[in-house]
Design a protein around this motif. Sequence first.
Motif, short mmCIF file in Angstrom:
data_model
loop_
_atom_site.label_atom_id
_atom_site.label_comp_id
_atom_site.label_asym_id
_atom_site.label_seq_id
_atom_site.Cartn_x
_atom_site.Cartn_y
_atom_site.Cartn_z
N PRO A 4 0.83 -1.21 0.00
CA PRO A 4 0.00 0.00 0.00
C PRO A 4 0.86 1.26 0.00
CG PRO A 4 -0.04 -1.10 2.14
CD PRO A 4 0.73 -2.00 1.22
N ALA A 5 0.34 2.34 -0.60
CA ALA A 5 1.10 3.60 -0.65
C ALA A 5 1.32 4.11 0.77
CB ALA A 5 0.32 4.63 -1.46
N PRO A 6 2.50 4.71 1.05
CA PRO A 6 2.73 5.22 2.40
C PRO A 6 1.73 6.32 2.75
CG PRO A 6 4.49 5.88 0.91
CD PRO A 6 3.62 4.96 0.16
N PRO A 7 1.26 6.42 4.01
CA PRO A 7 0.26 7.43 4.35
C PRO A 7 0.83 8.84 4.24
CG PRO A 7 1.08 6.34 6.33
CD PRO A 7 1.71 5.64 5.16
N ILE A 8 -0.05 9.81 3.93
CA ILE A 8 0.40 11.21 3.87
C ILE A 8 0.57 11.70 5.30
CG2 ILE A 8 -0.21 13.53 3.09
CD1 ILE A 8 -1.89 12.34 0.94
N PRO A 9 1.74 12.28 5.65
CA PRO A 9 1.91 12.77 7.02
C PRO A 9 0.93 13.89 7.33
CG PRO A 9 3.93 12.99 5.74
CD PRO A 9 2.89 12.49 4.81
N ARG A 66 9.15 6.64 3.22
CA ARG A 66 9.26 5.20 3.04
C ARG A 66 9.54 4.50 4.36
NH1 ARG A 66 11.22 3.45 -0.86
NH2 ARG A 66 10.32 4.94 -2.30
N LYS A 67 9.25 3.20 4.34
CA LYS A 67 9.47 2.44 5.55
C LYS A 67 10.95 2.13 5.69
CE LYS A 67 5.00 0.57 6.12
NZ LYS A 67 4.05 -0.45 5.77
N VAL A 68 11.43 2.24 6.93
CA VAL A 68 12.84 1.96 7.21
C VAL A 68 12.90 0.72 8.09
CG1 VAL A 68 14.89 2.90 8.36
CG2 VAL A 68 13.41 4.41 7.03
N ASN A 73 20.88 1.90 11.81
CA ASN A 73 21.76 2.59 12.77
C ASN A 73 22.70 3.57 12.06
OD1 ASN A 73 23.90 1.05 11.68
ND2 ASN A 73 23.24 -0.68 12.92
N TRP A 74 23.67 4.08 12.82
CA TRP A 74 24.55 5.13 12.27
C TRP A 74 25.34 4.66 11.05
CZ3 TRP A 74 24.55 10.19 13.05
CH2 TRP A 74 23.87 10.66 14.17
N PHE A 75 25.59 3.35 10.93
CA PHE A 75 26.36 2.86 9.77
C PHE A 75 25.63 3.14 8.46
CE2 PHE A 75 28.13 0.03 13.09
CZ PHE A 75 29.45 0.44 12.96
N TYR A 76 24.30 3.33 8.57
CA TYR A 76 23.51 3.59 7.36
C TYR A 76 23.67 5.02 6.87
CZ TYR A 76 21.12 -0.88 7.89
OH TYR A 76 20.84 -2.21 7.97
N LYS A 250 14.09 2.60 -4.62
CA LYS A 250 13.17 1.57 -5.14
C LYS A 250 13.20 0.31 -4.28
CE LYS A 250 11.76 -0.76 -9.29
NZ LYS A 250 10.42 -0.78 -8.71
N LEU A 251 14.41 -0.11 -3.90
CA LEU A 251 14.52 -1.40 -3.19
C LEU A 251 14.47 -1.25 -1.68
CD1 LEU A 251 17.44 -2.81 -5.38
CD2 LEU A 251 15.03 -3.37 -5.60
N GLY A 252 14.68 -0.03 -1.17
CA GLY A 252 14.76 0.16 0.28
C GLY A 252 16.11 -0.34 0.78
#
Length: 272
Positions: A4-9, A66-68, A73-76, A250-252
């Motif tokens: 489903p599309a992410p909700p609008i904040p 997008r979903k995380v 963590n900080w390495f990202y 695209k892939l997250g």
Amino acid sequence: MKLPAPPIPDALKPRPPQPGEGLNGDRKLTPGKRALKEAQEAGISAADWVDERTSLSGSMRWLMFRKVPKGTNWFYTLGSASLFAFLSQTVTGVFLAMYYEPTPTRAYESARFITNEAFLGEFVRGMHKWGSSVMVILVFVHMARTFFFGAYKYPRELNWVIGVVLLILTMVMSFTGYLLPFDQRSYWATIVGVNINGTGPLVGPYLSDFARAGPEFGATTLARFYALHMLLVPGVLIAMIGAHLYLVAKLGTTAPPWMKFEGDEKLRESEV
Ligand code: HEM
């Protein structure tokens, strides 16, 4: 399966008019407050105007909300840090190019002028010089992060390959930039580097001929390095970073390897 599309904040949802607002309410405001309100709404109207003509808000939502995965963590942040280093190199490089002259007779003198006489020249040149080492280190550490977190595996193999191209291009930037101050050290170190390249199998000799702009180091070598350093390689880098970030969006991002799978087990089996 389509997610489903992410909700609008909430901050982006249009607010229903409050009592006292709207045309009639506005008339009750003092001219100062009305001007302030109109100024506040001007930004929103301008964004709406652009969006109505371009429909960019849909792609911006796709890119930014997008979903995380849990455990991020900080390495990202190392990929974004590499991107920031690249942007900093671009901005400082543009200012250096305003004074630098890529000819054998003027290069050293123009670099000396930047350091000793141009306004903030020493600072900008220092940022560019140290920034290049910072970028190389960050890209290597980012690559190590993606390797140790297994982020190169399906479906991100192509992004790993693009990453390898980015690594090579980053090092070509360092190598071509090193000659530009045209002092004794940069001149002789570049000759050594080009000769080492020349010993490579098959393409080696062609590569070094291309870098030197001929069989010997000559007057055109510096111009060639300059063109590669500030036009060709950054252009390809920008295109490759664009493709890299498109695939990340695209892939997250991958969850850290120590996180346990918490979804529907059946869904996981159907992927195999
Ligand atoms: C100019 C150099 C580079 C820039 C600006 C850059 C930028 C980024 C950014 C912003 C991300 C998302 C956030 C993150 O995971 O850190 C990312 C992810 C990724 N990068 Fe890079 N990168 C660069 C070089 C590389 C290199 C050299 C490799 C490997 C050879 C690589 C492989 C990957 C992979 C596989 C991902 C996905 C990570 C995941 O899914 O968790 N990148 N990159």
